[in-house]
Design an enzyme around this catalytic site. Structure first.
Site, mmCIF file in Angstrom:
data_model
loop_
_atom_site.group_PDB
_atom_site.id
_atom_site.type_symbol
_atom_site.label_atom_id
_atom_site.label_comp_id
_atom_site.label_asym_id
_atom_site.label_seq_id
_atom_site.Cartn_x
_atom_site.Cartn_y
_atom_site.Cartn_z
ATOM 1 N N HIS A 1 -3.715 -4.337 2.128
ATOM 2 C CA HIS A 1 -4.884 -3.767 2.004
ATOM 3 C C HIS A 1 -5.101 -2.928 3.248
ATOM 4 C CE1 HIS A 1 -8.694 -2.529 0.626
ATOM 5 N NE2 HIS A 1 -9.403 -3.204 1.665
ATOM 6 N N HIS B 1 -4.255 -9.061 -1.179
ATOM 7 C CA HIS B 1 -4.656 -7.790 -0.893
ATOM 8 C C HIS B 1 -6.156 -7.904 -0.646
ATOM 9 C CE1 HIS B 1 -3.785 -3.729 -1.424
ATOM 10 N NE2 HIS B 1 -5.197 -3.388 -1.545
ATOM 11 N N HIS C 1 0.491 3.639 -2.387
ATOM 12 C CA HIS C 1 -0.286 4.837 -2.997
ATOM 13 C C HIS C 1 0.547 5.986 -3.477
ATOM 14 C CE1 HIS C 1 -4.083 3.141 -1.347
ATOM 15 N NE2 HIS C 1 -3.348 2.578 -0.402
ATOM 16 N N ASP D 1 0.837 -1.098 -0.130
ATOM 17 C CA ASP D 1 0.086 0.092 -0.184
ATOM 18 C C ASP D 1 1.040 1.430 0.137
ATOM 19 O OD1 ASP D 1 -2.932 -0.951 0.685
ATOM 20 O OD2 ASP D 1 -1.575 -2.332 1.697
ATOM 21 N N HIS E 1 -4.334 -0.800 6.507
ATOM 22 C CA HIS E 1 -3.347 0.230 6.499
ATOM 23 C C HIS E 1 -2.499 0.334 7.847
ATOM 24 C CE1 HIS E 1 -4.172 2.982 2.746
ATOM 25 N NE2 HIS E 1 -4.266 1.445 2.494
ATOM 26 N N ASN F 1 -6.654 -3.060 -4.812
ATOM 27 C CA ASN F 1 -7.953 -2.561 -5.301
ATOM 28 C C ASN F 1 -7.817 -1.150 -5.591
ATOM 29 O OD1 ASN F 1 -7.452 -1.561 -2.527
ATOM 30 N ND2 ASN F 1 -9.344 -0.755 -2.602
ATOM 31 N N HIS F 2 -6.820 -0.539 -5.708
ATOM 32 C CA HIS F 2 -6.651 0.597 -6.264
ATOM 33 C C HIS F 2 -6.109 0.782 -7.610
ATOM 34 C CE1 HIS F 2 -7.995 3.966 -3.256
ATOM 35 N NE2 HIS F 2 -7.934 2.778 -2.593
#
Length: 601
Positions: free
Chosen positions: A247, A219, A25, A23, A249, A133-134
């Site tokens: 996934h 994830h 991001h 993650d 955090h 998922n992102h």
């Protein structure tokens, strides 16, 4: 059973070192016009890569959501590629052998090879990653991870190519006398994955390597916020030794042992805070996983470039607030909170400064104020204006929560460790510990509403399933045209039906024609579901609420059990039986059902 080692020295030539993170991001809080609002995610990703170089890891393993958006901007992609080239390419020789058949494990990729064996690249630190998922691509659509894979900078694995059955062949590595099999599964809608697990449609296909350390990275939701919206942490196959969970955090980097299945779970958490919740406020770490034979150890590596974040609760009923009769109670509370932020929270944020030159010094702050009377609230704009230069999120810094309990708040609410947005929704729906008779998703509420007898005929142009998919498209992907496109699509279908039918221009005839169309649509719900999926095919929908076994899915390439061609790994299609570590039987070399609940004997 795998175990950690602590003191004994083991041969480094037999020790495989993996840097573990999830993650990242990249691009979070990044202006799409190209003007940088914040470089937080890129600074921390660079720190992660620097850790890998410093510790001379054999490879980096990422657990999904490298990017914050499924379609990152060119500026974000450029910055990512620049970092990967700077830290992952070089002349350092690697001592790890890749034993899997690349054509099998990378069958979804344009480049079906592991990058450090490509003669056209000098890779000094390989990165292996699943999607989250992102950054999840649509089924059959190219995503950001596919582009990085095609560039040769990342080895992308764990992408499913069949919606009816998933076979996971591991990446097999060998270093000295240590063999490691890495299973990966990119993000899938939790409800869909649960159905597939229940129906034994997910297989983990094992290698033939003896005494292999089996690692699984996924994830998915781990926390049980919804009854059927998470994957149980104790229901994965018991032949696994170590699980890396992406996934979630919250950083839980220290491996946790689950005696029921005899494996360890490590949850690295995110490297950047993307929501203002308590779990995100905990110190961020990544892990240096060292594996020697069947033993392992995890070294915590603290991230020093992370923006300070202080999460705190203030329960007014527990505080002694001096209420001067010359000012209102609201003003007294304002002065107390102002003083609390300046003398309690700001100093706590300063304590999180590491001295790293790229660490942001302006902190994130979330102060939840629990009050019992409306007179205790105040306009937070005044406070935001005062701290606009000292706090990164001044307008989200303070939130009020109605404390329905009397006296001191001794036990935490079930919403204490979730994002504040979810708590807002709970307040809107009047959800309390005593009152919970409502659907927990908007999709469920829509279905419930339109299933009522008095409402079942309200929808004529669109269906409930179509409406829910458009809603998911709008929420997850920010597609502001989702509803317009859905309505246009359905109207077009209705008009085509009426033109092909024997209807007159009278209103009654048209109504009968539409009624006929609706009845046929109910009979062919599966076909309509496929049409809507196709309508949104260019942007992935993360929340499909039922299994889609379309013709397109049936025709897609399945991950079939295949034998290796002399590279030391074989995947067979048989089910595992008695795959117990305690019994001493070797579960490797046979397919194992991920949904198996068989315990060791």
């Amino acid at each position: 059973m795998s175990e950690s080692w602590r003191s004994e020295e083991l041969n480094p030539k037999d020790t495989l070192k993996i840097l573990v993170a999830t993650d990242i991001h990249l691009g979070y809080n990044f202006n799409k016009k190209g003007e940088q609002e914040s470089d937080d995610s890129f600074n921390t990703f660079e720190e992660i890569l620097q850790y890998g170089v410093e510790h001379e890891v054999d490879f980096v393993l990422l657990g999904g959501n490298l990017f914050h958006d499924a379609k990152p901007s060119q500026s974000i992609m450029l910055k990512c590629i620049d970092l990967l080239k700077r830290y992952c390419l070089g002349s350092r020789e690697l001592d790890i052998q890749f034993l899997s058949e690349p054509e099998v494990v990378f069958q979804h990729c344009a480049r079906k090879t592991v990058n450090y064996e490509d003669p056209n690249f000098n890779v000094s630190m390989p990165i292996f990653s699943i999607h989250g998922n992102h950054d999840e691509p649509s089924f059959g659509v190219v995503g950001s991870m596919d582009l990085l894979s095609a560039s040769g900078l990342i080895n992308y694995f764990g992408k499913y190519t069949d919606l009816t059955h998933i076979g996971i062949t591991p990446l097999a590595f060998k270093k000295g006398n240590t063999c490691v099999a890495v299973y990966g599964l990119g993000h899938i809608n939790d409800k869909k994955l649960l159905r597939m697990l229940k129906d034994f449609k997910v297989d983990l296909l094992s290698s033939d390597m003896l005494d292999c350390f089996n690692l699984f990275i996924l994830h998915q939701n781990r926390a049980s916020h919804l009854e059927h919206g998470h994957i149980s942490e104790t229901k994965l196959p018991d032949f696994l030794d170590f699980i890396i969970w992406g996934h979630e955090h919250e950083c839980r980097i220290t491996p946790e042992f689950f005696s029921e299945r005899e494996y360890f779970i490590c949850q690295p958490g995110s490297s950047i805070a993307t929501s203002l919740c308590e779990g995100e406020a905990k110190a961020k770490h990544i892990g240096l996983l060292s594996i020697n034979g069947k033993k392992f150890k995890m070294k915590r590596l603290k991230l020093k470039t992370v923006r300070p974040f202080v999460f705190d609760n203030l329960i007014l009923a527990d505080e002694k607030i001096q209420n001067d009769h010359d000012v209102s109670l609201s003003e007294s509370v304002f002065n107390y909170v102002d003083n609390y932020i300046e003398n309690e929270i700001i100093p706590k944020a300063s304590e999180q400064l590491s001295g790293h030159p790229k660490q942001p010094v302006v902190p994130l702050i979330l102060l939840r104020i629990f009050h019992t009377k409306d007179e205790e609230t105040f306009d937070t704009i005044r406070l935001a204006q005062k701290y606009c230069e000292e706090v990164a999120n001044p307008f989200e810094m303070v939130v009020f929560r109605k404390d329905r309990s009397t006296g001191k708040r001794s036990s935490p609410s079930k919403f204490d460790n979730i994002s504040d947005d979810c708590q807002n929704m709970a307040d809107i729906f009047d959800y309390t510990e005593e009152n919970h008779e409502w659907n927990k998703t908007a999709e469920g509420e829509l279905k419930k509403y339109f299933n009522l007898e008095e409402n079942k005929d309200l929808l004529t142009v669109v269906t409930v399933d179509g409406l829910n998919k458009a809603l998911a498209q709008f929420i997850n992907k920010g597609d502001t045209d989702a509803f317009k496109n859905l309505v246009s699509h359905q109207i077009k279908n209705i008009v085509s039906h009426l033109e092909a039918s024997e209807v007159t221009e009278s209103e009654e005839s048209i109504k009968e024609g539409i009624k006929s169309y609706l009845e046929k649509r109910k009979e062919k719900a599966e076909e309509e579901d496929i049409e809507i999926q196709t309508l949104f095919a260019d942007k992935p929908i993360k929340d499909d609420s039922r299994d889609n076994s379309s013709d397109e899915a049936e025709k897609s390439d399945k991950i079939l059990p295949q034998k290796g061609g002399g590279r030391g790994i074989t995947a067979r299609g048989r089910r595992a039986h008695n795959n117990s570590k305690k019994s001493g039987q070797n579960p490797r070399g046979i397919a194992t059902k991920i949904s198996s609940t068989k315990t060791k004997k």
